[in-house]
Design an enzyme around this catalytic site. Sequence first.
Site, mmCIF file in Angstrom:
data_model
loop_
_atom_site.group_PDB
_atom_site.id
_atom_site.type_symbol
_atom_site.label_atom_id
_atom_site.label_comp_id
_atom_site.label_asym_id
_atom_site.label_seq_id
_atom_site.Cartn_x
_atom_site.Cartn_y
_atom_site.Cartn_z
ATOM 1 N N ASP A 1 56.762 12.787 48.647
ATOM 2 C CA ASP A 1 56.153 14.001 49.159
ATOM 3 C C ASP A 1 54.996 13.560 50.079
ATOM 4 O O ASP A 1 54.562 12.404 50.018
ATOM 5 C CB ASP A 1 55.639 14.816 47.964
ATOM 6 C CG ASP A 1 54.907 16.067 48.386
ATOM 7 O OD1 ASP A 1 55.452 16.821 49.217
ATOM 8 O OD2 ASP A 1 53.784 16.288 47.902
ATOM 9 N N LEU A 2 54.519 14.465 50.919
ATOM 10 C CA LEU A 2 53.449 14.081 51.858
ATOM 11 C C LEU A 2 52.067 14.542 51.377
ATOM 12 O O LEU A 2 51.237 13.736 50.943
ATOM 13 C CB LEU A 2 53.751 14.666 53.246
ATOM 14 C CG LEU A 2 52.726 14.357 54.335
ATOM 15 C CD1 LEU A 2 52.627 12.863 54.609
ATOM 16 C CD2 LEU A 2 53.097 15.109 55.625
ATOM 17 N N ASP A 3 51.851 15.867 51.434
ATOM 18 C CA ASP A 3 50.535 16.404 51.079
ATOM 19 C C ASP A 3 50.281 16.211 49.585
ATOM 20 O O ASP A 3 51.038 16.701 48.752
ATOM 21 C CB ASP A 3 50.494 17.896 51.434
ATOM 22 C CG ASP A 3 49.206 18.565 51.002
ATOM 23 O OD1 ASP A 3 48.191 17.869 50.874
ATOM 24 O OD2 ASP A 3 49.226 19.792 50.787
ATOM 25 N N THR B 1 46.199 16.757 52.816
ATOM 26 C CA THR B 1 46.064 17.766 53.874
ATOM 27 C C THR B 1 45.769 19.141 53.292
ATOM 28 O O THR B 1 45.513 20.087 54.048
ATOM 29 C CB THR B 1 47.324 17.817 54.767
ATOM 30 O OG1 THR B 1 48.478 17.695 53.934
ATOM 31 C CG2 THR B 1 47.325 16.699 55.793
ATOM 32 N N LYS C 1 50.002 24.778 47.104
ATOM 33 C CA LYS C 1 50.400 23.374 47.218
ATOM 34 C C LYS C 1 51.921 23.222 47.057
ATOM 35 O O LYS C 1 52.494 23.715 46.085
ATOM 36 C CB LYS C 1 49.668 22.520 46.185
ATOM 37 C CG LYS C 1 48.209 22.333 46.555
ATOM 38 C CD LYS C 1 47.505 21.325 45.660
ATOM 39 C CE LYS C 1 46.081 21.108 46.131
ATOM 40 N NZ LYS C 1 45.324 20.225 45.243
ATOM 41 N N GLY C 2 52.524 22.542 48.004
ATOM 42 C CA GLY C 2 53.965 22.292 47.943
ATOM 43 C C GLY C 2 54.817 23.474 48.351
ATOM 44 O O GLY C 2 56.042 23.394 48.372
ATOM 45 N N ARG D 1 55.173 27.375 54.416
ATOM 46 C CA ARG D 1 54.156 28.127 55.156
ATOM 47 C C ARG D 1 54.351 29.641 54.993
ATOM 48 O O ARG D 1 53.387 30.376 54.755
ATOM 49 C CB ARG D 1 54.218 27.746 56.634
ATOM 50 C CG ARG D 1 52.987 28.168 57.411
ATOM 51 C CD ARG D 1 53.132 27.819 58.887
ATOM 52 N NE ARG D 1 53.506 26.423 59.101
ATOM 53 C CZ ARG D 1 53.907 25.921 60.269
ATOM 54 N NH1 ARG D 1 53.961 26.705 61.336
ATOM 55 N NH2 ARG D 1 54.239 24.649 60.383
ATOM 56 N N SER E 1 59.145 16.382 52.460
ATOM 57 C CA SER E 1 57.974 17.273 52.489
ATOM 58 C C SER E 1 58.359 18.675 52.927
ATOM 59 O O SER E 1 59.285 18.859 53.707
ATOM 60 C CB SER E 1 56.946 16.698 53.473
ATOM 61 O OG SER E 1 55.960 17.645 53.797
ATOM 62 N N ALA E 2 57.595 19.662 52.436
ATOM 63 C CA ALA E 2 57.790 21.049 52.879
ATOM 64 C C ALA E 2 57.177 21.295 54.245
ATOM 65 O O ALA E 2 57.438 22.318 54.885
ATOM 66 C CB ALA E 2 57.163 21.997 51.864
ATOM 67 N N SER E 3 56.366 20.374 54.714
ATOM 68 C CA SER E 3 55.588 20.620 55.934
ATOM 69 C C SER E 3 56.401 20.434 57.208
ATOM 70 O O SER E 3 57.073 19.416 57.390
ATOM 71 C CB SER E 3 54.383 19.678 55.994
ATOM 72 O OG SER E 3 53.730 19.822 57.238
ATOM 73 N N ASN F 1 54.894 20.033 59.896
ATOM 74 C CA ASN F 1 54.022 19.143 60.668
ATOM 75 C C ASN F 1 54.090 17.698 60.184
ATOM 76 O O ASN F 1 53.295 16.855 60.645
ATOM 77 C CB ASN F 1 52.576 19.631 60.573
ATOM 78 C CG ASN F 1 52.405 21.023 61.167
ATOM 79 O OD1 ASN F 1 52.708 21.255 62.333
ATOM 80 N ND2 ASN F 1 51.943 21.976 60.353
ATOM 81 N N LYS G 1 61.308 23.987 48.360
ATOM 82 C CA LYS G 1 61.084 23.601 46.959
ATOM 83 C C LYS G 1 60.671 24.855 46.188
ATOM 84 O O LYS G 1 59.928 25.667 46.747
ATOM 85 C CB LYS G 1 59.965 22.557 46.863
ATOM 86 C CG LYS G 1 60.197 21.278 47.644
ATOM 87 C CD LYS G 1 58.908 20.433 47.671
ATOM 88 C CE LYS G 1 59.050 19.255 48.615
ATOM 89 N NZ LYS G 1 57.803 18.464 48.752
ATOM 90 N N GLU H 1 55.668 13.207 43.608
ATOM 91 C CA GLU H 1 55.329 14.599 43.945
ATOM 92 C C GLU H 1 54.031 15.028 43.257
ATOM 93 O O GLU H 1 53.768 14.624 42.133
ATOM 94 C CB GLU H 1 56.442 15.522 43.432
ATOM 95 C CG GLU H 1 57.255 16.216 44.468
ATOM 96 C CD GLU H 1 56.518 17.240 45.322
ATOM 97 O OE1 GLU H 1 57.081 17.597 46.364
ATOM 98 O OE2 GLU H 1 55.382 17.695 44.984
ATOM 99 N N ASP H 2 53.261 15.871 43.954
ATOM 100 C CA ASP H 2 52.013 16.366 43.347
ATOM 101 C C ASP H 2 52.077 17.841 42.980
ATOM 102 O O ASP H 2 51.110 18.364 42.424
ATOM 103 C CB ASP H 2 50.838 16.171 44.314
ATOM 104 C CG ASP H 2 50.891 17.154 45.465
ATOM 105 O OD1 ASP H 2 51.968 17.278 46.076
ATOM 106 O OD2 ASP H 2 49.882 17.817 45.737
HETATM 107 P P1 B16 Z 1 53.189 23.317 57.127
HETATM 108 P P2 B16 Z 1 54.127 18.841 50.991
HETATM 109 C C1 B16 Z 1 53.288 21.212 51.910
HETATM 110 O O1 B16 Z 1 53.342 19.813 52.041
HETATM 111 C C2 B16 Z 1 51.883 21.642 51.508
HETATM 112 O O2 B16 Z 1 51.565 21.152 50.214
HETATM 113 C C3 B16 Z 1 51.806 23.152 51.481
HETATM 114 O O3 B16 Z 1 50.497 23.567 51.133
HETATM 115 C C4 B16 Z 1 52.193 23.685 52.870
HETATM 116 O O4 B16 Z 1 52.174 25.114 52.865
HETATM 117 C C5 B16 Z 1 53.576 23.163 53.234
HETATM 118 O O5 B16 Z 1 53.579 21.747 53.202
HETATM 119 C C6 B16 Z 1 53.997 23.619 54.619
HETATM 120 O O6 B16 Z 1 53.180 22.982 55.565
HETATM 121 O O7 B16 Z 1 52.429 24.604 57.309
HETATM 122 O O8 B16 Z 1 52.537 22.118 57.748
HETATM 123 O O9 B16 Z 1 54.639 23.454 57.556
HETATM 124 O O10 B16 Z 1 53.275 18.778 49.785
HETATM 125 O O11 B16 Z 1 55.504 19.413 50.737
HETATM 126 O O12 B16 Z 1 54.177 17.541 51.752
HETATM 127 MG MG MG Z 2 52.627 17.882 47.965
#
Ligand code: B16
Ligand code: MG
Length: 225
Positions: free
Chosen positions: A10-12, A18, A46-47, A50, A115-117, A119, A146, A170-171
């Site tokens: 996982d990233l964040d 972040t 978290k996780g 968006r 990661s869910a992000s 970015n 997720k 994963e966190d």
């Molecule tokens: P973005 P992860 C998740 O990252 C964040 O924990 C979560 O807070 C955020 O809403 C999600 O990414 C989407 O991020 O807005 O950059 O697309 O923990 O899955 O790495």
């Molecule tokens: Mg995370």
Amino acid sequence: MNSKIGVIFDLDGVIVDTAKYHYLAWKSLADDLGFEFTEKHNELLKGVSRVRSLEILLNIGKVQLSEEKRQVVLVSKNVEYLEFIKKMNSSEILPGVQDLLDTLDELGIKYVLGSASKNAPLILKQVGLFDRFTGIVDGNSVSKAKPDPEVFLIGAEKLHLQPEQCIVFEDAIAGIEAANAANMISIGVGDKATLEEADFNIESLTEITADFIRELVKGKKKQKV
Ligand code: B16
Ligand code: MG
């Protein structure tokens, strides 16, 4: 030793923190909408994707927005968030990450991001880790967020491994649920009580040793660290 397992990060909350930048950008939106958004509230995001994060935030503020307005605020929140991301560098890589990646490289074990992000590629480039990963699975790659296991199952495909051969760091609760649903080995990074569904729990990646990885390769899955 290299063909039996792979790792999905996982990233964040695992590679970088972040969440603090997400918090500042979401708080700014809540301020504009006229309600308080606390760091405790931010834990709920978290996780989470968006779009789902915005739903949770609007529920907290008991605010209703049209679909059109939601799209506008999702863009403006991300623009504000990216201002923080653009200032990131390698000093923000969390403790233990570099050493663990080095250990995995030495053991010939491949790793991908899950990661869910949306970015995630930019963030990895900012901190100088993008080129180290065999593959990136992020919020742009999945149709289901997720706790659906999709993000990690695509990660296993990129590693050319079966799900049960993959270890997930994963966190977030949603991420541990996703890893477990995918039938992978789940390692919860952070609060043990929160992440009690994980197969293993650690406070930080600094706790992961080469011996622990070797034991996992041998298949001693349920021995706790
Ligand atoms: P973005 P992860 C998740 O990252 C964040 O924990 C979560 O807070 C955020 O809403 C999600 O990414 C989407 O991020 O807005 O950059 O697309 O923990 O899955 O790495
Ligand atoms: Mg995370």
